[in-house]
Scaffold this active site. Structure first.
Site, PDB file in Angstrom:
ATOM      1  N   ARG A  89       9.590 -21.895  -1.426  1.00 21.25           N
ATOM      2  CA  ARG A  89       8.616 -21.428  -2.422  1.00 21.25           C
ATOM      3  C   ARG A  89       8.166 -22.525  -3.364  1.00 21.25           C
ATOM      4  O   ARG A  89       7.212 -22.339  -4.104  1.00 21.25           O
ATOM      5  CB  ARG A  89       9.208 -20.287  -3.244  1.00 21.25           C
ATOM      6  CG  ARG A  89       9.362 -19.040  -2.433  1.00 21.25           C
ATOM      7  CD  ARG A  89       9.817 -17.891  -3.265  1.00 21.25           C
ATOM      8  NE  ARG A  89       9.985 -16.743  -2.382  1.00 21.25           N
ATOM      9  CZ  ARG A  89       9.758 -15.510  -2.727  1.00 21.25           C
ATOM     10  NH1 ARG A  89       9.358 -15.231  -3.927  1.00 21.25           N
ATOM     11  NH2 ARG A  89       9.934 -14.536  -1.868  1.00 21.25           N
ATOM     12  N   ARG A 128      -0.172  -0.378   0.353  1.00 18.24           N
ATOM     13  CA  ARG A 128       1.238  -0.435   0.749  1.00 18.24           C
ATOM     14  C   ARG A 128       2.110   0.256  -0.299  1.00 18.24           C
ATOM     15  O   ARG A 128       3.094   0.916   0.028  1.00 18.24           O
ATOM     16  CB  ARG A 128       1.671  -1.894   0.945  1.00 18.24           C
ATOM     17  CG  ARG A 128       3.104  -2.052   1.439  1.00 18.24           C
ATOM     18  CD  ARG A 128       3.408  -3.469   1.821  1.00 18.24           C
ATOM     19  NE  ARG A 128       3.693  -4.294   0.647  1.00 18.24           N
ATOM     20  CZ  ARG A 128       3.939  -5.601   0.700  1.00 18.24           C
ATOM     21  NH1 ARG A 128       3.913  -6.245   1.847  1.00 18.24           N
ATOM     22  NH2 ARG A 128       4.200  -6.280  -0.398  1.00 18.24           N
ATOM     23  N   ARG A 134       7.553   0.598  -3.270  1.00 15.96           N
ATOM     24  CA  ARG A 134       7.754  -0.632  -4.044  1.00 15.96           C
ATOM     25  C   ARG A 134       6.938  -0.559  -5.328  1.00 15.96           C
ATOM     26  O   ARG A 134       5.709  -0.462  -5.293  1.00 15.96           O
ATOM     27  CB  ARG A 134       7.323  -1.854  -3.235  1.00 15.96           C
ATOM     28  CG  ARG A 134       8.310  -2.228  -2.154  1.00 15.96           C
ATOM     29  CD  ARG A 134       7.906  -3.473  -1.417  1.00 15.96           C
ATOM     30  NE  ARG A 134       7.719  -4.611  -2.308  1.00 15.96           N
ATOM     31  CZ  ARG A 134       7.576  -5.855  -1.884  1.00 15.96           C
ATOM     32  NH1 ARG A 134       7.614  -6.114  -0.588  1.00 15.96           N
ATOM     33  NH2 ARG A 134       7.408  -6.833  -2.727  1.00 15.96           N
ATOM     34  N   ARG A 146       1.760 -11.525  -9.377  1.00 13.20           N
ATOM     35  CA  ARG A 146       2.406 -12.082  -8.182  1.00 13.20           C
ATOM     36  C   ARG A 146       1.473 -13.055  -7.467  1.00 13.20           C
ATOM     37  O   ARG A 146       1.908 -14.112  -6.993  1.00 13.20           O
ATOM     38  CB  ARG A 146       2.824 -10.954  -7.227  1.00 13.20           C
ATOM     39  CG  ARG A 146       4.030 -10.186  -7.754  1.00 13.20           C
ATOM     40  CD  ARG A 146       4.258  -8.896  -7.013  1.00 13.20           C
ATOM     41  NE  ARG A 146       4.514  -9.092  -5.603  1.00 13.20           N
ATOM     42  CZ  ARG A 146       4.280  -8.159  -4.684  1.00 13.20           C
ATOM     43  NH1 ARG A 146       3.782  -6.992  -5.006  1.00 13.20           N
ATOM     44  NH2 ARG A 146       4.566  -8.398  -3.416  1.00 13.20           N
TER      45      ARG A 146
END
Length: 190
Positions: A89, A128, A134, A146
């Site tokens: 990352r 989603r 989530r 994000r």
């Protein structure tokens, strides 16, 4: 060994495509999220160390993450290769991963990045969120944060692999099978 990094922002389709890649090429999946959950639930030394940092509100240091990755590679030493999902990352993690794999004489052959416009990412993640449960996929501000974190902190990793001529961008919008075919074309050149 076939070692690849599957890359892209949240909602780009990495999970969907990595399942297909793993099945076709018989690769071992390495997701740092999965590794964290495993080590935390099993109470391993690395898990306890990671928990200590997380409890203090800090990021888990790269050496702890690399330790978990190294252990996963050792557990799967007969694997035909690895697909790294959600890792590295940061450039520091990419450099550490390169050093680790250099010691094992099995480098990253390429990074495949799924390119998806920001508006499409938001739409996908909100959709989603309706079925996944989530929380971070149900709030547009969390989604935007994000994506911003990805652009600010993670995108430089693409430049790192591009500098090594190991970076390929794939259009992540379209039919899942079409995107997969495009990914396979790239993998087959390694």
């Amino acid at each position: 060994m076939l070692n690849i990094v599957l890359f892209g922002p949240p909602g780009a389709g990495k999970g969907t495509q990595s399942e297909k890649i793993i099945e076709k090429y018989n690769l071992t999946h390495i997701s740092t999220g999965d590794l964290f959950r495993k080590h935390l639930s099993e109470g391993t030394e690395l898990g306890r160390l990671a928990q200590k940092y997380m409890d203090e509100g800090n990021l888990v240091p790269d050496d702890v993450v690399i330790g978990m990755v190294d252990e996963k590679i050792k557990e799967n030493n007969t694997s035909t290769g690895f697909i790294f999902d959600g890792f590295p990352r940061t450039v520091a993690q990419a450099e550490a991963l390169d050093r680790l794999l250099e010691e094992k004489k099995t480098p990253i052959l390429g990074m495949i990045a799924l390119d998806v416009p920001e508006d499409e990412l938001k739409t996908r993640l909100l959709e989603r969120g309706k079925t996944s449960g989530r929380v971070d996929d149900q709030d547009i501000q969390k989604i935007e944060n994000r994506v911003k974190v990805y652009l600010d902190e993670t995108l430089p990793v693409a430049n790192y692999y591009n500098g090594q001529e190991k970076f390929t961008k794939i259009n992540g919008v379209g039919q899942i099978s079409e995107i997969f075919d495009n990914i396979c074309e790239v993998i087959n050149t390694y």
